[in-house]
Motif scaffolding. Sequence first.
Motif, mmCIF file in Angstrom:
data_model
loop_
_atom_site.group_PDB
_atom_site.id
_atom_site.type_symbol
_atom_site.label_atom_id
_atom_site.label_comp_id
_atom_site.label_asym_id
_atom_site.label_seq_id
_atom_site.Cartn_x
_atom_site.Cartn_y
_atom_site.Cartn_z
ATOM 1 N N ALA A 1 -31.456 9.193 33.165
ATOM 2 C CA ALA A 1 -30.388 9.004 32.199
ATOM 3 C C ALA A 1 -30.590 10.015 31.080
ATOM 4 O O ALA A 1 -31.607 10.731 31.052
ATOM 5 N N MET A 2 -29.652 10.100 30.144
ATOM 6 C CA MET A 2 -29.764 11.049 29.040
ATOM 7 C C MET A 2 -29.551 10.304 27.732
ATOM 8 O O MET A 2 -28.483 9.738 27.491
ATOM 9 N N VAL A 3 -30.583 10.294 26.897
ATOM 10 C CA VAL A 3 -30.584 9.540 25.648
ATOM 11 C C VAL A 3 -30.509 10.511 24.476
ATOM 12 O O VAL A 3 -31.298 11.473 24.396
ATOM 13 N N ALA A 4 -29.581 10.259 23.558
ATOM 14 C CA ALA A 4 -29.431 11.101 22.365
ATOM 15 C C ALA A 4 -29.959 10.347 21.149
ATOM 16 O O ALA A 4 -29.618 9.181 20.934
ATOM 17 N N THR A 5 -30.783 11.022 20.352
ATOM 18 C CA THR A 5 -31.351 10.408 19.152
ATOM 19 C C THR A 5 -31.312 11.399 17.990
ATOM 20 O O THR A 5 -31.454 12.604 18.188
ATOM 21 N N PRO A 6 -31.120 10.903 16.763
ATOM 22 C CA PRO A 6 -31.168 11.787 15.591
ATOM 23 C C PRO A 6 -32.606 12.232 15.325
ATOM 24 O O PRO A 6 -33.513 11.406 15.290
ATOM 25 N N GLU A 7 -32.773 13.511 15.123
ATOM 26 C CA GLU A 7 -34.097 14.069 14.827
ATOM 27 C C GLU A 7 -33.934 15.201 13.817
ATOM 28 O O GLU A 7 -33.329 16.225 14.124
ATOM 29 N N ASP A 8 -34.476 15.010 12.623
ATOM 30 C CA ASP A 8 -34.439 16.060 11.597
ATOM 31 C C ASP A 8 -33.024 16.601 11.396
ATOM 32 O O ASP A 8 -32.799 17.807 11.422
ATOM 33 N N SER A 9 -32.085 15.717 11.207
ATOM 34 C CA SER A 9 -30.678 16.019 10.925
ATOM 35 C C SER A 9 -29.912 16.544 12.145
ATOM 36 O O SER A 9 -28.729 16.881 12.030
ATOM 37 N N LEU A 10 -30.546 16.618 13.296
ATOM 38 C CA LEU A 10 -29.883 17.060 14.518
ATOM 39 C C LEU A 10 -29.779 15.901 15.501
ATOM 40 O O LEU A 10 -30.587 14.968 15.460
ATOM 41 N N MET A 11 -28.778 15.959 16.385
ATOM 42 C CA MET A 11 -28.658 14.981 17.462
ATOM 43 C C MET A 11 -29.222 15.639 18.718
ATOM 44 O O MET A 11 -28.701 16.668 19.180
ATOM 45 N N VAL A 12 -30.295 15.056 19.239
ATOM 46 C CA VAL A 12 -31.036 15.688 20.331
ATOM 47 C C VAL A 12 -30.957 14.827 21.580
ATOM 48 O O VAL A 12 -31.229 13.618 21.547
ATOM 49 N N LEU A 13 -30.594 15.446 22.674
ATOM 50 C CA LEU A 13 -30.446 14.785 23.966
ATOM 51 C C LEU A 13 -31.658 15.099 24.833
ATOM 52 O O LEU A 13 -32.083 16.259 24.931
ATOM 53 N N ARG A 14 -32.217 14.042 25.454
ATOM 54 C CA ARG A 14 -33.366 14.218 26.340
ATOM 55 C C ARG A 14 -33.182 13.372 27.604
ATOM 56 O O ARG A 14 -32.544 12.325 27.564
ATOM 57 N N PRO A 15 -33.790 13.812 28.697
ATOM 58 C CA PRO A 15 -33.712 13.007 29.922
ATOM 59 C C PRO A 15 -34.684 11.838 29.864
ATOM 60 O O PRO A 15 -35.758 11.922 29.272
ATOM 61 N N ALA B 1 -36.555 26.596 32.088
ATOM 62 C CA ALA B 1 -37.847 25.913 32.013
ATOM 63 C C ALA B 1 -38.421 25.940 30.590
ATOM 64 O O ALA B 1 -38.641 27.000 30.007
ATOM 65 N N GLY B 2 -38.615 24.742 30.026
ATOM 66 C CA GLY B 2 -39.238 24.603 28.726
ATOM 67 C C GLY B 2 -38.386 24.980 27.537
ATOM 68 O O GLY B 2 -38.853 24.946 26.398
ATOM 69 N N ARG B 3 -37.114 25.294 27.764
ATOM 70 C CA ARG B 3 -36.269 25.796 26.676
ATOM 71 C C ARG B 3 -35.436 24.683 26.039
ATOM 72 O O ARG B 3 -35.190 23.635 26.624
ATOM 73 N N THR B 4 -35.006 24.953 24.828
ATOM 74 C CA THR B 4 -34.043 24.101 24.134
ATOM 75 C C THR B 4 -32.662 24.721 24.297
ATOM 76 O O THR B 4 -32.492 25.930 24.128
ATOM 77 N N GLN C 1 -32.581 22.120 35.558
ATOM 78 C CA GLN C 1 -33.049 23.508 35.569
ATOM 79 C C GLN C 1 -34.215 23.723 34.609
ATOM 80 O O GLN C 1 -34.624 24.854 34.377
ATOM 81 N N GLY C 2 -34.744 22.635 34.049
ATOM 82 C CA GLY C 2 -35.979 22.738 33.291
ATOM 83 C C GLY C 2 -35.868 22.624 31.791
ATOM 84 O O GLY C 2 -36.888 22.699 31.087
ATOM 85 N N ALA C 3 -34.649 22.489 31.247
ATOM 86 C CA ALA C 3 -34.502 22.393 29.791
ATOM 87 C C ALA C 3 -35.303 21.211 29.258
ATOM 88 O O ALA C 3 -35.329 20.136 29.855
ATOM 89 N N GLU C 4 -35.937 21.408 28.120
ATOM 90 C CA GLU C 4 -36.746 20.351 27.500
ATOM 91 C C GLU C 4 -35.887 19.399 26.685
ATOM 92 O O GLU C 4 -36.099 18.188 26.679
ATOM 93 N N GLN C 5 -34.909 19.952 25.986
ATOM 94 C CA GLN C 5 -34.032 19.138 25.153
ATOM 95 C C GLN C 5 -32.723 19.883 24.937
ATOM 96 O O GLN C 5 -32.653 21.102 25.103
ATOM 97 N N ILE C 6 -31.685 19.123 24.563
ATOM 98 C CA ILE C 6 -30.389 19.710 24.254
ATOM 99 C C ILE C 6 -29.991 19.250 22.859
ATOM 100 O O ILE C 6 -29.939 18.048 22.583
ATOM 101 N N VAL C 7 -29.721 20.196 21.992
ATOM 102 C CA VAL C 7 -29.249 19.893 20.645
ATOM 103 C C VAL C 7 -27.727 19.924 20.671
ATOM 104 O O VAL C 7 -27.120 20.919 21.087
ATOM 105 N N LEU C 8 -27.108 18.839 20.241
ATOM 106 C CA LEU C 8 -25.650 18.727 20.240
ATOM 107 C C LEU C 8 -25.115 19.233 18.906
ATOM 108 O O LEU C 8 -25.318 18.594 17.873
ATOM 109 N N ALA C 9 -24.452 20.359 18.935
ATOM 110 C CA ALA C 9 -23.998 21.005 17.705
ATOM 111 C C ALA C 9 -22.627 20.487 17.279
ATOM 112 O O ALA C 9 -21.775 20.169 18.107
ATOM 113 N N GLU C 10 -22.412 20.451 15.959
ATOM 114 C CA GLU C 10 -21.132 19.987 15.423
ATOM 115 C C GLU C 10 -20.047 21.049 15.495
ATOM 116 O O GLU C 10 -18.862 20.729 15.508
#
Length: 231
Positions: free
Chosen positions: A208-222, A87-90, A36-45
């Motif tokens: 696929a969906m890859v999660a990487t640490p970025e600035d203390s957050l875990m960020v998921l991207r396609p 579209a374009g949102r986190t 649906q257009g999301a740019e990234q997903i931040v996985l919250a604790e």
Amino acid sequence: MNSRFLGIPDLVEVPSVAVVIDVMRAFTVAAWAFAQGAEQIVLAESLDEALALKSRHPDWAALKDGPPAPGFDMVNSPGLLRSVDLAGRTVVQKTTAGTVGALAVKDASLVLCAGFVVAEATAEVLRTRAGDSVTFVVTGEDGRADEDLACAQYIARRWAGESGTDAAEFLRRAADSRAATELAEGVRQGVHPDDVALCLELDRFAFAMVATPEDSLMVLRPLATSSPTDR
């Protein structure tokens, strides 16, 4: 090739490569968010962290398990999410099992988040980047959720290149799982009638969906692959 299938409580060491499975519904929802257009997903604790991130970034969309709640824009349902323009949102996502599993292996060299909807794309990334050992994190029911174990075992076979692997039996197990029954019977909240069917759409998306640490957050991207095209 060595595949390990562990529940979240069984993660006593950081794996090199981890595939975190949540079929019903966290990572089916994540895949739909990207569609649906999301740019990234931040996985919250936690829910509090999700709301704090939303407060600092009012243009982000927050998503949680269960019924709607103040401060959250969406619930963890693919059937409800598929009509939302992202579209374009986190997106900030907090769920009971999936996000917890991903954060538990955040220090792995490669973290993939998956469900049936991105199974082949996930296997393709493993074939090119994983080496010979992969830990599959079965997030539901402390590792006992058969929908997640079935998906993990199917992806493991596809990664290993086992010819003739028939997805039907793995999908049947997922359809007969406790989670599927609870969703179909309305035991869980924040549910759309199409959720189970959407979670069982094999290879719906070509990423696929890859999660990487970025600035203390875990960020998921396609991560686009050459696997099946979107249908």
